[in-house]
Write a protein that holds these residues in place. Structure first.
Motif, PDB file in Angstrom:
ATOM      1  N   ARG A  90       0.832  -1.205   0.000  1.00 56.13           N
ATOM      2  CA  ARG A  90       0.000   0.000   0.000  1.00 56.13           C
ATOM      3  C   ARG A  90       0.866   1.254   0.000  1.00 56.13           C
ATOM      4  O   ARG A  90       0.604   2.215  -0.740  1.00 56.13           O
TER       5      ARG A  90
ATOM      6  N   SER B 156       3.912   1.551  -1.075  1.00 55.12           N
ATOM      7  CA  SER B 156       4.560   1.638  -2.387  1.00 55.12           C
ATOM      8  C   SER B 156       3.606   2.220  -3.426  1.00 55.12           C
ATOM      9  O   SER B 156       3.986   3.082  -4.231  1.00 55.12           O
ATOM     10  N   ASN B 157       2.373   1.764  -3.405  1.00 54.41           N
ATOM     11  CA  ASN B 157       1.394   2.265  -4.374  1.00 54.41           C
ATOM     12  C   ASN B 157       1.094   3.739  -4.165  1.00 54.41           C
ATOM     13  O   ASN B 157       0.796   4.465  -5.125  1.00 54.41           O
TER      14      ASN B 157
ATOM     15  N   ARG C 143       3.677   5.523  -6.039  1.00 58.10           N
ATOM     16  CA  ARG C 143       3.398   5.410  -7.479  1.00 58.10           C
ATOM     17  C   ARG C 143       2.266   6.337  -7.905  1.00 58.10           C
ATOM     18  O   ARG C 143       2.346   6.999  -8.933  1.00 58.10           O
ATOM     19  N   GLU C 144       1.205   6.373  -7.120  1.00 57.10           N
ATOM     20  CA  GLU C 144       0.037   7.163  -7.499  1.00 57.10           C
ATOM     21  C   GLU C 144       0.325   8.662  -7.459  1.00 57.10           C
ATOM     22  O   GLU C 144      -0.086   9.408  -8.341  1.00 57.10           O
TER      23      GLU C 144
ATOM     24  N   ASN D 283       3.074  -3.598 -15.096  1.00 60.96           N
ATOM     25  CA  ASN D 283       2.275  -2.653 -14.317  1.00 60.96           C
ATOM     26  C   ASN D 283       1.650  -1.567 -15.181  1.00 60.96           C
ATOM     27  O   ASN D 283       0.943  -0.711 -14.665  1.00 60.96           O
TER      28      ASN D 283
END
Length: 419
Positions: A42, A44-45, A48-49, A411
């Motif tokens: 979570r 990490s995302n 990314r987001e 991804n």
């Protein structure tokens, strides 16, 4: 906090060791926790987001070698779709490494240390899992070889040597590529020198390294690093002023305001810098040495000794001129293993530091220097040439000026290739 730092193109590191391992009972509707790894994905995302459309976040997630999920954490990036927004690292302590040498059976535990248990008001340990230290180390080496991750941090060595630890600045994590271990809210200003620029008569029989010019430039670099602290404070002040003027109510803005006020406070408290170098591999070659030979190791030691003593001399001179970092205490300072090395190598510098203090609590960092080494066309950081040619990939966004999509990964990320 991850979002706040990432949206401003900053990097952040943190430890996941206080997160409960999977399967432990919790007092909520879930009954049991999904575990540390789920939260790591979570986090990490989140990076990314936030890092879309031209913003670029960076993060490093760390985990204690004693955490019950350490084996899964070590293996997680073998799946190319997992934790793609973070680097990862494992904290190994002296006790664990001795168990590795002995190939001993151990019990992984949570909380991982008594201090964490006391802070959380929990028994130590509350949860245990049998494992073998040698097998965990083998998997760590395998993942590091296959995926270039996890990295590692020898935490007891950090705590023995760091100049910040005697002041209570316990290094809970490091910045995104593991360059400098830092306490909460601390930030590191990375600078470097290109070592090969100090080689005279490169690749010729009379090649030599100009230590005198190098030492003087290190002093200048350290002063620039200290100037960056003040520039960073100016930038944080602008962030805080913007937050003050934003239309949202104060309770919405409070987490962001608290974060940046803490970052500002710690920056002024320790005035931390991260002065380092790149092109060591090229430099050794230009001096007609073989990388890894005794000659090259002796040179590297002399270079880094010169670097350290020159940087600390610069910081002491600045302390005499501008004042030392606020917490400086000569009696505390000598407790650091690194300061003890300075006392041994340069008694005059140590005496001046005891008298005047130094401008910066922590000064030095050897970073990987990936992108910048590509710009300077040199070997990166401390590394030698590992391939005569290779393809480098840069992640970007379709439609960005100058960006070309050469491949798309599992991804859905777009990559531009450089040969």
């Amino acid at each position: 906090q991850i979002t706040q730092i990432s949206c401003r193109r900053g990097g952040v590191g943190w430890s996941n060791s206080k997160l409960r391992p999977a399967g432990m009972l919790v007092k909520n509707a879930a009954k049991t926790t999904s575990g540390m790894t789920g939260f790591a994905v979570r986090f990490s995302n989140t990076v990314r987001e936030v890092g879309q459309h031209g913003r670029r976040g960076a993060s490093l997630q760390e985990l204690s070698c004693w955490h019950p999920e350490v084996l899964g954490f070590i293996k997680v990036k073998r799946d190319l779709t997992k934790l793609t927004g973070s680097n990862i690292s494992v904290d190994f302590d002296d006790e664990f490494m001795q168990r590795v040498f002995d190939r001993a059976d151990i019990k992984l535990r949570w909380p991982v240390c008594k201090e964490d248990a006391d802070e959380m008001r929990r028994p130590f340990p509350e949860y245990e899992v049998p494992a073998n230290a040698g097998e965990i180390w083998d998997e760590f080496i395998k993942s590091a070889h296959l995926m270039a991750e996890p990295g590692c941090r020898f935490i007891d060595t950090v705590h023995r040597m760091s100049p910040g630890v005697p002041y209570g600045h316990i290094e809970t994590a490091s910045n995104p590529c593991g360059e400098q271990c830092m306490p909460p809210y601390a930030s590191c200003r990375l600078l470097l020198l290109n070592l090969i620029s100090y080689v005279r008569n490169k690749f010729k029989p009379d090649a030599y390294f100009d230590f005198e010019a190098f030492a003087e430039d290190v002093k200048i670099l350290q002063r620039l690093g200290d100037d960056l602290v003040d520039i960073e404070i100016e930038c944080i002040d602008r962030i805080l002023e913007k937050l003050k003027c934003d239309p949202e109510p104060d309770y919405i803005k409070k987490p962001a305001v608290d974060l940046w006020e803490n970052v500002r406070r710690v920056a002024l408290l320790d005035r931390r810098t991260g002065c380092g170098f790149t092109a060591l591999g090229d430099t050794i070659a230009a001096l007609n040495m073989k990388y890894g030979s005794k000659l090259s190791i002796d040179f590297a030691e002399k270079m880094q000794r010169t670097y350290a003593l020159s940087a600390y001399r610069s910081s002491v001179d600045m302390a005499k001129e501008l004042g030392h970092f606020p917490e400086f205490d000569a009696k505390l300072d000598i407790q650091s293993g690194f300061i003890q090395l300075i006392q041994k190598e340069d008694p005059e510098l140590f005496a001046d530091m005891q008298k005047w203090g130094r401008r910066n609590m922590v000064l030095l960092t050897v970073a990987p220097v990936g992108s910048l080494s590509c710009e300077t066309q040199t070997t990166s950081g401390m590394e030698p040439v590992f391939l005569l040619s290779y393809t480098r990939r840069k992640k970007g966004n379709p439609g960005d000026f100058g960006f070309r999509t050469d491949s798309i990964d599992a991804n859905g990320d777009h990559w531009m290739h450089f040969d």
